[in-house]
Write a protein that holds these residues in place. Sequence first.
Motif, short mmCIF file in Angstrom:
data_model
loop_
_atom_site.label_atom_id
_atom_site.label_comp_id
_atom_site.label_asym_id
_atom_site.label_seq_id
_atom_site.Cartn_x
_atom_site.Cartn_y
_atom_site.Cartn_z
N ALA A 21 0.84 -1.20 0.00
CA ALA A 21 0.00 0.00 0.00
C ALA A 21 0.87 1.24 0.00
CB ALA A 21 -0.92 -0.01 1.21
N GLY B 163 -2.59 5.15 -0.88
CA GLY B 163 -1.69 4.90 0.24
C GLY B 163 -1.66 6.04 1.25
N THR C 150 -2.95 4.81 4.78
CA THR C 150 -1.98 3.86 5.35
C THR C 150 -0.78 4.62 5.89
OG1 THR C 150 -2.72 2.28 3.69
CG2 THR C 150 -0.70 1.76 4.86
N GLY D 270 1.19 4.12 -4.00
CA GLY D 270 2.11 3.88 -2.90
C GLY D 270 3.44 4.60 -3.02
#
Lengths: 330, 260, 259
Positions: A20, A43, A46, A213
């Motif tokens: 991610a 991302g 995260t 990401g």
Amino acid sequence: MTDAIVVEGLVREFKGGIRAVDGIDLHVRAGEVYGFLGPNGAGKSTTVRMLTTLLRPTAGKASVAGFDVATEAGSVRRSIGVALQDAAIDPFMTGRELLRLQATLHAIPRADGHARAEVLLDRVGLTDAADRRVGTYSGGMRRRLDLALALVHEPVVLFLDEPTTGLDPTSRVALWEEVRRLNRESGTTVFLTTQYLEEADQLAGRIGIIDGGKIVAEGTPAELKNNIGDATLMITPTDPSRIADAAAVLQQFGPAADGKPGAAAIRLSEGAEGIAAVVRALDHAAISTAAIDLHQPTLDDVFVVTTGHRLEGDASAAPGSGRGRKGRRE
Amino acid sequence: MTPAIVQTAALARRSIFATFRFPQAWFPSLFFPLVLMAIFTASFGRSIGFIPGFPHVDGFLSFAVTGAIVQGVLISSVGAGAFFAGDIEGGFFDRLVSSPTSRSAILLSRLCASVVLAGGQAIFFLLIALIFGATIQGGIVGALIVVVLAALLAIPMAGLGIFLALRTGSAEAVQGMFPLFFALMFFSSTFFPRETMTGWFQVAADINPISHLVEGMREQIISGVNWQQAAVSFGIIAVLAAIAVGACALSFRRRLGGDA
Amino acid sequence: MSASTFSRTASVSGMLAWRALILVRRMPAVFIPSLVMPLFILVATSGAFHGISAVPIGTSSYLAFTLPFATIMGAGFAGINAGMTLARDIEGGFVDRLIASPAPRLSLVAGPLTAAAMRSVFTTTVVLVAGLIGQLALPGILGTVMIYIMAASFAMATACWSMGVALRARTVQAAPMMQLVVFILVFTSVAYAPRDLQTGWLRTVSDWNPVTRILEFSRTAEFQSMSWTGFWGAIISIAVLMGIFGAFALYGLSRLGND
């Protein structure tokens, strides 16, 4: 100036080997508003969850307010305020109760906590609604309460994860104003994720664009826009037959660009200041104009150029499908 | 075959397969009655000989299996109602209604599926009880009467579930009604004979139609084939079924906007 | 644990317990079942199986025999509710808010645990009052206190189990799993009949089931025939349940944020 957030090679891998967050580096200076821009699933959240100690990184290092998120999580938590996506707020409690509870979580003595709750309620304009259950609040009120909750312990770094997603324009502007004031008056570092270009443009001193990401571009909004090129100037002559003449005049000021039918267009290297000279030259050539359009590069253009796809409302455009600025402007 | 019958059969098949595909749809309806039956049998088996008024049985398991069957039909009927509500929530119901599918096929198919499943459940419980030493005094005929009555019982019970689904349109709300039905079963002779009860509880069990329904089925197992008792059970099921199906038809019409 | 960590954990846990109790009061869908279920168990069980009164079960009233079953089940429901609240808080993000704060993580479990014990006091009172209305004799002060202590202990043990499930599953959909284990634990103890009357597999299971000793001691407390053997048996059983379920909950807590 010290860095409020330092991230080096940060990676988060989920089950099934999906990365991610795939090795990102970040430096956020103290007192800065940093905008973390990207589409859903890029991302952003995260990253925020790792920086706020909610999720352990798979690899890499990150420190917030000078503390390592993995080894000094306790100190990180004392330094940060967090307003997460979807405002994690209990619908059955009142705004005042939640603020007092949050003060207890931060070990603020009872009397101080109560006083702080009143100050914050007033600040975000929720004093009148303080004893109503949060379930009765509007979306904008919830976000403002969420912001107040994140500020209970006067954090050094404030994390706002998509603070205005789903809000109406008025509430959005009100929240922006609040964030600006906070940054201006208390010098709080703000790390803001958003999928709205306008939000990043309005609030952030610097922007990082994340996609798949990875960070694909970083800089101030102005730098990012300048990097991708100049403004486009488009002239529509009143008399359509004089379009070639107009194009000839324009050529002195910059290279030709694609414009609408019935208009001549160039890239204006001098920016908006160059318009006056163009207009005078056209006047000199006795070409009357029906319309003058200047298109400044937007963050949207930046996004398209850096990632190969659009940010909002165009999920179907696959990365690398070659849709550039022209495609977008058709 | 007329289109309505074909449609009903197709939709009923869908309901039955859907039930098998989701363990949460059939597992509770087999597991919980079995567990309760096992616990009650092991708890009370030694005592029943000392209880005045307890009918003569060769073991508590023979007595308890009818309760398990009825309980199983109840649980799977609530499940059927929740499934129907899920169809409403998920839009499948709207798709059906806006198609040329006959309205009665939508209702009948769900009821048919429940009838088939309930019959299967009854056979399952009887077999388990037989394996663990229960006896069926009514023999094959008695067992058949029990299976048929259990299958028919699915009509009023699933009908009630569907009625609630049509009224609330929420699977959660239908599931939420389960404790109420379960309570109704406890205030009857489903688990223990009425003769051993006292006071207002006995009055409640006497009035409760579930008592007479269960007793009519149980008689076939603990005493032998008794057509008169079977007729009582059938009569109760018929009346309840008429009410439940009527209520379903009415609320079906109401959900579709009045005078469909 | 240092003194200051302890006091911080205690103050945050107290606040979270207070919150849990507020939520119970404000959510009728949670509040009403917690009131009705133990009452239902008391009335339905004692009414349906009234015939058992004629059998030697240590009392001539099956209602009296059922009362501790109802208090223990009420406590079980309080424990299950702690797990469901935690699962809802994980889904809703409240737990994130707590973890991102410097509050001790232990309070995430300790708060609801306290709330579950307090709720069991409420459900136990409801059942005891219903018993009085049903003309049961008062168990005396010591007996009453012991009934409350047994219920509170069981509430905390089941709360640990349910919260452990919540911390693993992270969704309210796991509620049936919480309920199933608590129901099976109680039903396979001496819920419906004393061990002397149980037969076969149930007798074996109830001999080993920790809930058996808790229920049996609650019954002796009710009938004012407590013994030290019964007391220690109950205490050890509680310790066993708390040990297993507590470890399960703490393990779940330590895994939070790992995946």
